[in-house]
Write a protein that holds these residues in place. Structure first.
Motif, PDB file in Angstrom:
ATOM      1  N   VAL A  89      20.795  69.030  34.587  1.00 43.10           N
ATOM      2  CA  VAL A  89      21.058  69.399  33.189  1.00 43.10           C
ATOM      3  C   VAL A  89      19.810  69.205  32.330  1.00 43.10           C
ATOM      4  O   VAL A  89      19.802  69.522  31.141  1.00 43.10           O
ATOM      5  CB  VAL A  89      22.268  68.611  32.637  1.00 43.10           C
ATOM      6  N   GLY A  90      18.746  68.695  32.943  1.00 41.63           N
ATOM      7  CA  GLY A  90      17.497  68.538  32.199  1.00 41.63           C
ATOM      8  C   GLY A  90      17.274  67.119  31.696  1.00 41.63           C
ATOM      9  O   GLY A  90      16.364  66.868  30.916  1.00 41.63           O
ATOM     10  N   GLY A  91      18.103  66.179  32.143  1.00 40.96           N
ATOM     11  CA  GLY A  91      17.944  64.793  31.724  1.00 40.96           C
ATOM     12  C   GLY A  91      17.313  63.942  32.810  1.00 40.96           C
ATOM     13  O   GLY A  91      16.862  64.457  33.843  1.00 40.96           O
ATOM     14  N   ILE A  92      17.266  62.653  32.584  1.00 39.43           N
ATOM     15  CA  ILE A  92      16.812  61.711  33.591  1.00 39.43           C
ATOM     16  C   ILE A  92      17.393  60.367  33.179  1.00 39.43           C
ATOM     17  O   ILE A  92      17.672  60.144  32.003  1.00 39.43           O
ATOM     18  CB  ILE A  92      15.264  61.657  33.669  1.00 39.43           C
ATOM     19  N   ASP A  93      17.643  59.490  34.140  1.00 35.93           N
ATOM     20  CA  ASP A  93      18.228  58.202  33.796  1.00 35.93           C
ATOM     21  C   ASP A  93      17.442  57.086  34.474  1.00 35.93           C
ATOM     22  O   ASP A  93      17.532  56.911  35.686  1.00 35.93           O
ATOM     23  CB  ASP A  93      19.702  58.159  34.213  1.00 35.93           C
ATOM     24  N   LEU A  94      16.667  56.353  33.687  1.00 31.07           N
ATOM     25  CA  LEU A  94      15.905  55.240  34.241  1.00 31.07           C
ATOM     26  C   LEU A  94      16.745  53.977  34.325  1.00 31.07           C
ATOM     27  O   LEU A  94      16.318  52.977  34.883  1.00 31.07           O
ATOM     28  CB  LEU A  94      14.673  54.966  33.363  1.00 31.07           C
ATOM     29  N   SER A  95      17.946  54.015  33.748  1.00 29.90           N
ATOM     30  CA  SER A  95      18.727  52.785  33.652  1.00 29.90           C
ATOM     31  C   SER A  95      19.606  52.538  34.871  1.00 29.90           C
ATOM     32  O   SER A  95      20.289  51.522  34.931  1.00 29.90           O
ATOM     33  CB  SER A  95      19.599  52.821  32.397  1.00 29.90           C
ATOM     34  N   MET A 271      15.310  50.458  41.606  1.00 34.92           N
ATOM     35  CA  MET A 271      16.159  51.424  42.299  1.00 34.92           C
ATOM     36  C   MET A 271      16.023  52.821  41.696  1.00 34.92           C
ATOM     37  O   MET A 271      16.035  53.830  42.406  1.00 34.92           O
ATOM     38  CB  MET A 271      17.627  50.978  42.234  1.00 34.92           C
ATOM     39  N   GLU A 272      15.849  52.901  40.347  1.00 35.99           N
ATOM     40  CA  GLU A 272      15.774  54.203  39.691  1.00 35.99           C
ATOM     41  C   GLU A 272      14.674  55.066  40.310  1.00 35.99           C
ATOM     42  O   GLU A 272      14.825  56.270  40.459  1.00 35.99           O
ATOM     43  CB  GLU A 272      15.562  54.055  38.178  1.00 35.99           C
ATOM     44  N   LEU A 273      13.572  54.403  40.712  1.00 37.26           N
ATOM     45  CA  LEU A 273      12.455  55.195  41.228  1.00 37.26           C
ATOM     46  C   LEU A 273      12.789  55.825  42.574  1.00 37.26           C
ATOM     47  O   LEU A 273      12.529  57.007  42.799  1.00 37.26           O
ATOM     48  CB  LEU A 273      11.200  54.322  41.330  1.00 37.26           C
ATOM     49  N   SER A 274      13.386  55.034  43.486  1.00 36.59           N
ATOM     50  CA  SER A 274      13.696  55.630  44.787  1.00 36.59           C
ATOM     51  C   SER A 274      14.806  56.671  44.645  1.00 36.59           C
ATOM     52  O   SER A 274      14.827  57.673  45.367  1.00 36.59           O
ATOM     53  CB  SER A 274      14.060  54.561  45.814  1.00 36.59           C
TER      54      SER A 274
END
Lengths: 349, 518
Positions: A89-95, A271-274
């Protein structure tokens, strides 16, 4: 109501232009079929590594090894599903790492306070969904970017976990066996975690490919303005995706809780990165509009396979991150370069 | 006199596509040399080669008496070859002045920016064109003004050769006039100009020679004075184009039933008391200068813009403007003027584009029926003679004209009763243009209400049965039949003449006499 009218248009113009049959029939059309190549490529790479490894190590082709590999990415894979939807959808979640941990901690704390583990887990998952919903609201109402909002919530969620546990790990050894089964049980030799993971993957993969709701997710991610100009309520779609990502992170957190029988406030850091790496290797675009669940799962599988292979080959642990980072770089570059060639051959002016 | 620029036998391939196969072009100093050809003929490819965007596979570029190599745009600019891009290539988040002086700043050797000089020079360049506030962010400007900035940017370079790639595609006629004055001035300064455009009228108004490309190959170079538009069109297409516009509807009278009627529409912004009727079987034009509120009118009716006041009735029933999705369900759709920005989903398949407006037509219980979707897309593709291999290929792989057909198919897929076309032929080549006109006319003949917004006056005059002209958010008047001339429209659009108040137009259309209040 006006279909008769439009039909008339068709027949009329068709008789006007008999030569107008430029559209070929019978070509197998799968929506977003352009991603098929990516998935096939990943399967090929995974198979090649598997074959090479089966010669290199006698332990590789054992059920124990495969079981361990599947287990290692199954729970994280649930988070990958949510992340992929949000990336499309064009987002990203680092949390996500912090939110997984928060689910674990909330569930654990409520259980220790005397609530039954099922209700405690449900509340934990809903709380995580609410965090996703809040992020979606910040993005759509205030107009912030998902990157910034989720960065803030990454810190907030981590802080909440530390606050709830006062910074010390909670032991949950008294969890009833029926609940521990989620994380530790087997059905006919197959760990329940893996079954749950595949269930979620198949469910969302089907939804993403075939449901109208998730088609709107692709529209919104591909070109938000064009989606608005097609009457799609893009803000609502973004909030749904963000909430879903939070919910799935919550589910993963609860499963981790059942698996480890503990709630540690430091869990899930990085974890967000992997998770993002797996989705991107699997074909999700940070610009939105592209990606599949199947591809993302293959990405997660590839990363897990490489990690386990490196261990079997006795590669020093310090090298492993470097190699995984390089794989991400190579996978994404190869795809980008191939796409570029494809684009320049198909567009001319 | 020696040519300032000559290209010999240029070849360029992209993968399997042979975009240029041995083209030649020569440009004299002080000459306006028009380059024409359909989309995909290789015009932009050659211009990209001349401006250093990518190198040719083969061939020579002879500039000021010697062969040169152009590895990058900076080198081309250093030689004195400037390009005004067809696609607007500006930085939306920085000011107009900084955008205009971007290339000049890059070429400067001093370490610090001189903001005052940048502003002054930008203002000076714009003063010759159209005044635009130089401190404004480019992203906040409408497309036409952005195009002006793009042109101003090229003018700041000390060029001996300037290439204009469809500079007027987003401009109104007044703005285009200003550009032509600039071009005449550049010409008098002995600058060679290569001018690419799809608009035949302006090519004949400003060019000295015309070169035609077709399918990447050189066809002919002709003196403008010794040829005519028909000959050029024939050379471009490779066959004769008989009539660009389909016949109009002779049966329209004031009694013809009204599909859409708008009364006293205001949006708290530019629009003030806009009133008009759209009759059944009619192609109604909406003209006016940029900023007159043409697109805003469409947005206001469809629920894409600000909150509005005023009464809208469809089929005699009052229509409450809500979300755009409600309008779609009520059979009212809008084709956006900005095809790439908000018209199509470039990365998605043709089929997915066509069904985007209302997925309920091709779904059951919330699931897309892929077979129905493909069938629907193929049906509409055939209807519009869409040229593609299959409907699962991404829209980005199509030419501009075919992308526009996808955007139109997207509108048709929901069986609309009223379609508002905003610049339906922008960036579309001659052949596809006349196909689109026929499509619009057929829709009107089948009882669909067709409202066309266009900056191209010949298009409005050739296509429409009646043209409303907006001036500063108000309807300045309307023209039909014999009064449909560029002069008449211009008078209304510029506010020199005002036929009547908008109120009167509504009444005169309802009156049995149907006479025009001019």
């Amino acid at each position: 109501m006006t279909s008769a009218k439009a039909l008339k248009t068709e027949t009329k113009s068709e008789t006007n232009k008999p030569e107008a049959t430029a559209v070929q029939n019978g070509v197998h059309n799968r929506m977003l079929g352009i991603f098929k190549a990516r998935e096939a490529g990943l399967v090929a790479i995974i198979l090649i590594i598997c074959i090479a490894m089966s010669f290199a190590s006698p332990y590789f082709l054992t059920w124990q090894n495969f079981r361990a590999m599947l287990l290692s990415f199954s729970i994280e894979g649930i988070v990958v599903v949510g992340m992929t939807i949000l990336l499309i959808v064009g987002g990203i979640d680092l949390s996500v790492g912090s939110v997984v941990c928060l689910a674990m901690v909330i569930g654990g704390k409520l259980f220790l306070m005397g609530l039954d583990p099922w209700s405690a887990s449900l509340i934990a998952v809903l709380a995580c969904g609410f965090i996703g919903y809040l992020m979606g609201q910040c993005v759509t109402r205030i107009g912030l970017h998902f990157f910034i909002v989720s960065l803030a919530f990454m810190v907030i969620a981590r802080g909440l976990s530390l606050l709830i546990t006062k910074g010390t790990p909670q032991s949950l050894f008294s969890l009833p066996p029926s609940f521990k089964f989620i994380g530790q049980g087997d059905i006919a030799g197959m760990p329940f975690v893996i079954i749950l993971f595949f269930g979620i993957v198949v469910f969302f993969d089907l939804l993403l490919r075939h449901s109208t709701l998730f088609r709107k997710v692709y529209y919104t991610g591909s070109n938000e303005k064009a989606a608005l100009f097609s009457g799609i309520k893009t803000k609502r779609i973004k909030i749904v995706c963000s909430t879903l990502c939070g919910l799935l992170s919550g589910v993963a957190g609860v499963v981790y809780m059942a698996r480890f029988g503990a709630a540690t406030p430091q869990f899930g850091i990085g974890m967000e990165l992997s998770v993002i790496a797996a989705a991107v290797i699997g074909g999700a675009s940070l610009n939105g509009g592209a990606g599949t669940i199947f591809g993302a799962v293959l990405g997660a599988a590839l990363l897990s396979l490489v990690t386990s292979s490196l261990i079997l080959l006795d590669v020093p642990v310090y090298w492993q991150d470097i190699i995984r980072g390089l794989i991400l770089l190579v996978a994404v570059s190869a795809d980008h370069l191939l796409n570029k060639r494809k684009r320049s051959t198909s567009t001319k002016s | 006199m020696q040519p300032i620029l000559e290209v010999h036998d240029i070849h360029k391939s992209f993968g399997a596509v042979h975009a240029l196969r041995g083209v030649n072009l020569s440009l004299m100093p002080g000459e306006v040399h028009a380059l024409m050809g359909e989309n995909g003929a290789g015009k932009s490819t050659l211009m990209n080669i001349l401006s250093g965007v990518f190198p040719p596979d083969q061939g020579r570029i002879h500039f000021k008496g010697r062969d040169i190599v152009l590895p990058d745009p900076a080198k081309a600019q250093a030689h004195g070859i400037g390009l005004v891009h067809q696609e607007i290539a500006l930085c939306p988040d920085i000011s107009v002045a900084e955008n205009i002086l971007m290339a000049a700043t890059n070429a400067r050797t001093s370490f610090l920016m001189n903001d005052r000089e940048v502003r002054a020079r930008a203002e000076k360049v714009l003063a010759d064109l159209i005044p635009i506030p130089v401190d404004e962010k480019v992203g906040d400007l409408p497309i036409a003004s952005q195009q002006i900035v793009e042109i101003a940017k090229a003018l700041t370079l000390d060029c001996d050769v300037l290439i204009f790639d469809e500079p007027t595609a987003a401009l109104t006629d007044t703005e285009a006039e200003a550009l032509f004055r600039i071009i005449a001035d550049l010409k008098s300064r002995n600058i060679g100009i290569i001018y690419i455009s799809h608009r035949m009228a302006e090519i004949f108004a400003i060019s000295d020679r015309i070169t035609v490309f077709r399918d990447g190959a050189f066809v002919d170079t002709l003196m403008t004075a010794q040829t005519n538009p028909d000959e050029i069109a024939t050379k471009m297409v490779g066959r004769e184009i008989l009539n660009q516009f389909p016949a109009k509807n002779p049966d329209l009278t004031a009694q013809t039933s009204c599909l859409l009627s708008v009364r006293n529409l205001s949006d708290g912004g530019v629009l003030r008391d806009v009133s008009f009727d759209l009759r059944k079987g009619e192609v109604l034009g909406l003209g006016g200068l940029i900023g007159a509120g043409r697109s805003e009118t469409a947005h206001a009716i469809c629920g894409l813009g600000r909150k509005t006041n005023g009464d809208i009735t469809m089929h005699g029933k009052p229509f409450e403007v809500g979300d755009y999705s409600d309008s779609i369900r009520n059979g009212l759709v809008y084709l956006s003027e900005d095809r790439k920005g908000s018209g199509v989903f470039l990365d998605l398949s043709i089929a997915a584009n066509i069904t985007a407006l209302d997925l309920r037509h091709v779904s059951a219980n919330g699931f897309v029926r892929h077979k129905a979707e493909t069938t629907r897309a193929e049906e509409l593709g055939r209807l519009l003679s869409l040229r593609c291999e299959n409907v699962s290929q991404p829209v980005s792989s199509l030419s501009g004209g075919n992308q526009q057909k996808v955007a139109i198919a997207k509108m048709l897929s929901v069986h609309p009763e009223i379609i508002i076309f905003d610049e339906p032929t922008r960036g579309v080549d001659v052949g596809a243009k006349s196909e689109i006109y026929t499509i619009l006319r057929n829709l009107a003949a089948d009882g669909v209400g067709v409202l066309v917004i266009s900056s191209e006056m010949p298009e409005l005059i050739g296509l429409c049965d009646r043209i409303l002209v907006l001036h500063e958010g108000k309807i300045a008047g309307q023209v039909e039949n014999d009064l449909m001339t560029e002069e008449e429209i211009m008078k209304l659009a510029s506010g020199i003449a005002c036929q009547s108040t908008s109120q009167n137009i509504g009444q005169s259309m309802n009156a049995t006499t149907g006479g025009m209040a001019s």
